[in-house]
Design a protein around this motif. Structure first.
Motif, PDB file in Angstrom:
ATOM      1  N   THR A  41       0.833  -1.205   0.000  1.00  0.00           N
ATOM      2  CA  THR A  41       0.000   0.000   0.000  1.00  0.00           C
ATOM      3  C   THR A  41       0.864   1.250   0.000  1.00  0.00           C
ATOM      4  OG1 THR A  41      -0.134  -0.047   2.412  1.00  0.00           O
ATOM      5  CG2 THR A  41      -1.922  -1.107   1.182  1.00  0.00           C
ATOM      6  N   ALA A  42       0.307   2.312  -0.578  1.00  0.00           N
ATOM      7  CA  ALA A  42       1.008   3.588  -0.641  1.00  0.00           C
ATOM      8  C   ALA A  42      -0.014   4.705  -0.733  1.00  0.00           C
ATOM      9  CB  ALA A  42       1.953   3.635  -1.840  1.00  0.00           C
ATOM     10  N   MET A  43       0.328   5.865  -0.201  1.00  0.00           N
ATOM     11  CA  MET A  43      -0.508   7.040  -0.386  1.00  0.00           C
ATOM     12  C   MET A  43       0.324   8.124  -1.072  1.00  0.00           C
ATOM     13  SD  MET A  43      -0.709   8.810   3.434  1.00  0.00           S
ATOM     14  CE  MET A  43      -1.562   7.441   4.212  1.00  0.00           C
ATOM     15  N   VAL A  44      -0.313   8.824  -2.021  1.00  0.00           N
ATOM     16  CA  VAL A  44       0.330   9.933  -2.717  1.00  0.00           C
ATOM     17  C   VAL A  44      -0.083  11.211  -1.990  1.00  0.00           C
ATOM     18  CG1 VAL A  44       0.573  11.164  -4.907  1.00  0.00           C
ATOM     19  CG2 VAL A  44       0.245   8.681  -4.901  1.00  0.00           C
ATOM     20  N   VAL A  45       0.908  11.959  -1.485  1.00  0.00           N
ATOM     21  CA  VAL A  45       0.633  13.135  -0.661  1.00  0.00           C
ATOM     22  C   VAL A  45       1.073  14.405  -1.395  1.00  0.00           C
ATOM     23  CG1 VAL A  45       0.968  14.233   1.585  1.00  0.00           C
ATOM     24  CG2 VAL A  45       1.041  11.730   1.392  1.00  0.00           C
ATOM     25  N   ASN A  46       0.188  15.363  -1.467  1.00  0.00           N
ATOM     26  CA  ASN A  46       0.474  16.607  -2.169  1.00  0.00           C
ATOM     27  C   ASN A  46       1.459  17.487  -1.402  1.00  0.00           C
ATOM     28  OD1 ASN A  46       0.228  18.936  -3.848  1.00  0.00           O
ATOM     29  ND2 ASN A  46      -1.314  19.747  -2.454  1.00  0.00           N
ATOM     30  N   ALA A  47       2.485  17.976  -2.117  1.00  0.00           N
ATOM     31  CA  ALA A  47       3.442  18.943  -1.562  1.00  0.00           C
ATOM     32  C   ALA A  47       3.517  20.165  -2.468  1.00  0.00           C
ATOM     33  CB  ALA A  47       4.815  18.299  -1.399  1.00  0.00           C
ATOM     34  N   ASP A  48       2.365  20.564  -2.989  1.00  0.00           N
ATOM     35  CA  ASP A  48       2.261  21.752  -3.841  1.00  0.00           C
ATOM     36  C   ASP A  48       1.287  22.730  -3.175  1.00  0.00           C
ATOM     37  OD1 ASP A  48       0.755  23.383  -5.993  1.00  0.00           O
ATOM     38  OD2 ASP A  48       2.523  22.659  -7.073  1.00  0.00           O
ATOM     39  N   ALA A  49       1.743  23.952  -2.948  1.00  0.00           N
ATOM     40  CA  ALA A  49       0.954  24.919  -2.180  1.00  0.00           C
ATOM     41  C   ALA A  49      -0.333  25.339  -2.866  1.00  0.00           C
ATOM     42  CB  ALA A  49       1.801  26.164  -1.896  1.00  0.00           C
ATOM     43  N   MET A  50      -0.425  25.190  -4.191  1.00  0.00           N
ATOM     44  CA  MET A  50      -1.635  25.600  -4.894  1.00  0.00           C
ATOM     45  C   MET A  50      -2.589  24.438  -5.164  1.00  0.00           C
ATOM     46  SD  MET A  50      -1.900  28.783  -5.215  1.00  0.00           S
ATOM     47  CE  MET A  50      -0.848  30.134  -4.723  1.00  0.00           C
ATOM     48  N   GLN A  51      -2.070  23.222  -5.219  1.00  0.00           N
ATOM     49  CA  GLN A  51      -2.950  22.083  -5.482  1.00  0.00           C
ATOM     50  C   GLN A  51      -3.809  21.721  -4.270  1.00  0.00           C
ATOM     51  OE1 GLN A  51      -1.032  18.705  -7.281  1.00  0.00           O
ATOM     52  NE2 GLN A  51      -0.725  19.776  -9.211  1.00  0.00           N
ATOM     53  N   VAL A  52      -3.621  22.414  -3.147  1.00  0.00           N
ATOM     54  CA  VAL A  52      -4.497  22.186  -1.999  1.00  0.00           C
ATOM     55  C   VAL A  52      -5.879  22.814  -2.229  1.00  0.00           C
ATOM     56  CG1 VAL A  52      -2.555  22.151  -0.403  1.00  0.00           C
ATOM     57  CG2 VAL A  52      -3.814  24.284  -0.727  1.00  0.00           C
ATOM     58  N   TYR A  53      -5.989  23.775  -3.143  1.00  0.00           N
ATOM     59  CA  TYR A  53      -7.237  24.521  -3.308  1.00  0.00           C
ATOM     60  C   TYR A  53      -8.204  23.797  -4.248  1.00  0.00           C
ATOM     61  CZ  TYR A  53      -4.958  28.275  -0.808  1.00  0.00           C
ATOM     62  OH  TYR A  53      -4.328  29.002   0.173  1.00  0.00           O
ATOM     63  N   ARG A  54      -9.392  23.509  -3.733  1.00  0.00           N
ATOM     64  CA  ARG A  54     -10.371  22.764  -4.518  1.00  0.00           C
ATOM     65  C   ARG A  54     -10.853  23.564  -5.734  1.00  0.00           C
ATOM     66  NH1 ARG A  54     -13.560  23.923   0.195  1.00  0.00           N
ATOM     67  NH2 ARG A  54     -12.880  21.931   1.023  1.00  0.00           N
ATOM     68  N   VAL A 111       4.793  14.419  -3.383  1.00  0.00           N
ATOM     69  CA  VAL A 111       5.114  14.924  -4.715  1.00  0.00           C
ATOM     70  C   VAL A 111       4.709  16.387  -4.811  1.00  0.00           C
ATOM     71  CG1 VAL A 111       2.910  14.049  -5.649  1.00  0.00           C
ATOM     72  CG2 VAL A 111       4.805  14.586  -7.197  1.00  0.00           C
ATOM     73  N   GLY A 112       5.627  17.214  -5.299  1.00  0.00           N
ATOM     74  CA  GLY A 112       5.311  18.630  -5.429  1.00  0.00           C
ATOM     75  C   GLY A 112       6.553  19.455  -5.735  1.00  0.00           C
ATOM     76  N   GLY A 113       6.318  20.729  -5.990  1.00  0.00           N
ATOM     77  CA  GLY A 113       7.424  21.617  -6.318  1.00  0.00           C
ATOM     78  C   GLY A 113       7.511  22.828  -5.431  1.00  0.00           C
ATOM     79  N   THR A 114       6.785  22.832  -4.302  1.00  0.00           N
ATOM     80  CA  THR A 114       6.840  23.963  -3.378  1.00  0.00           C
ATOM     81  C   THR A 114       8.004  23.750  -2.421  1.00  0.00           C
ATOM     82  OG1 THR A 114       4.456  24.344  -3.535  1.00  0.00           O
ATOM     83  CG2 THR A 114       5.585  25.303  -1.647  1.00  0.00           C
ATOM     84  N   GLY A 115       9.077  24.480  -2.673  1.00  0.00           N
ATOM     85  CA  GLY A 115      10.305  24.279  -1.923  1.00  0.00           C
ATOM     86  C   GLY A 115      10.148  24.447  -0.424  1.00  0.00           C
ATOM     87  N   LEU A 116       9.354  25.429   0.000  1.00  0.00           N
ATOM     88  CA  LEU A 116       9.178  25.673   1.433  1.00  0.00           C
ATOM     89  C   LEU A 116       8.553  24.464   2.108  1.00  0.00           C
ATOM     90  CD1 LEU A 116       9.306  27.539   3.879  1.00  0.00           C
ATOM     91  CD2 LEU A 116       7.097  28.490   3.176  1.00  0.00           C
ATOM     92  N   TYR A 117       7.608  23.810   1.444  1.00  0.00           N
ATOM     93  CA  TYR A 117       6.974  22.625   2.030  1.00  0.00           C
ATOM     94  C   TYR A 117       7.995  21.505   2.218  1.00  0.00           C
ATOM     95  CZ  TYR A 117       2.144  24.335   1.469  1.00  0.00           C
ATOM     96  OH  TYR A 117       0.975  25.026   1.577  1.00  0.00           O
TER      97      TYR A 117
END
Length: 304
Positions: A41-54, A111-117
């Motif tokens: 099992t695996a979960m894909v977790v968002n690390a992009d500051a804008m992809q959090v917004y629905r 996965v993401g490109g937001t360096g601060l995260y």
């Protein structure tokens, strides 16, 4: 390009970083699917500051349900555009997810490109207190009204040390430094020299996609044009109808401003699209520069 799931231990954390339009989401999905095929099992977790917004499905290229391949996704599209989401809130939510993953023996694939995260996840976060809301609103309204040069002059008067560390044109960092000084009475430089809160992830497999800049630019141009057909204009129109504050993070997402200008009749659609592409290219350039300088030892570079 792929990451062999056999090389990832059960319950391990994987970080996949890269600039926009570099293919990092595809890489994460392929890895998670590889786990699934092996009964893990695996979960894909968002690390992009804008992809959090629905509200920003199209413009942020957030994975659609049809693209998620029945894999578990977390922290994607779970925040309303009217909210001011922060790295601190993201870390708090990630802490719970990591505990869940460890309990289930699942791999957590960030996965993401937001360096601060990514930096906060692996190195911890400076203990800067929350900004007083009234100060935040005042500073950001002034930044919107007076522009970046005025903000830098204000910072120079308040905190010369922090002003010297801000690059010309970096309004966001200038605004942040002013907010911190006014709200806490201390320089942001002093806060950043304090011991950081403990990192949530110390051991992880770390991959960074470093494609040729021209390759990323071509992918950006193709993708932004396709976004118009996929509903980007309708997405921005819905945001405009809500009459949200223009300094909200979601309202600063790439493409929102030029497409808003088109919808108000201020510029032609072709000009709006070109401006959106240019915004994306500048952002990718900043991401590549940050990733090359900040992600050092322990990161496996994937050149495409």
């Amino acid at each position: 390009m792929r990451i062999d799931p056999e090389h990832v231990a059960e319950g391990e954390v994987v970080l996949i970083a890269g600039p926009t339009a570099s293919g990092k989401t595809q890489l994460a999905l392929d890895l998670a699917e590889g786990f699934q095929a092996r009964g893990r099992t695996a979960m894909v977790v968002n690390a992009d500051a804008m992809q959090v917004y629905r509200d920003l499905l199209v413009l942020t290229a957030r994975p659609r349900p049809s693209e998620m391949r029945n894999l578990e996704h977390r922290l994607f599209g779970h925040v309303d555009a009217a909210e001011r989401y922060s790295v601190g809130r993201w870390l708090a939510e990630v802490q719970g997810l990591l505990a869940e993953a460890r309990e289930d023996g699942a791999a957590a694939i960030f996965v993401g490109g937001t360096g601060l995260y990514l930096k906060a996840l692996t190195e911890g976060l400076s203990p800067i207190p929350d900004i007083v809301p009234e100060i935040r609103d005042e500073v950001r309204a002034r930044a919107e009204r007076e522009g970046r040069d005025a903000m830098l002059r204000w910072l120079e008067a308040l905190d010369p040390q922090a002003a010297r560390a801000v690059k010309p044109g970096d309004t966001q960092r200038a605004v942040r430094a002013v907010e911190v000084k006014l709200s806490t009475g201390r320089s942001i430089m002093d806060w950043q020299s304090e011991p950081r809160e403990p990192a949530l992830v110390s051991e992880a497999q770390r991959f960074i996609l470093l494609p040729q800049r021209e390759t990323v630019y071509r992918a950006i141009d193709q993708r932004f044009g396709a976004m118009i057909d996929e509903g980007a204009l309708e997405e921005v129109e819905a945001l405009m109808a809500r009459e949200l504050a223009t300094d909200l993070p979601a309202m600063k997402a790439i493409g929102v401003r030029p497409l808003s200008a088109y919808l108000r009749g201020e510029i032609a659609l072709a000009d709006a699209i070109e401006r959106g592409k240019a915004e994306s290219r500048r952002y990718a350039k900043r991401q590549l520069t940050w990733l090359r300088h900040q992600c050092g030892a322990g990161w496996c570079e994937l050149h495409t």
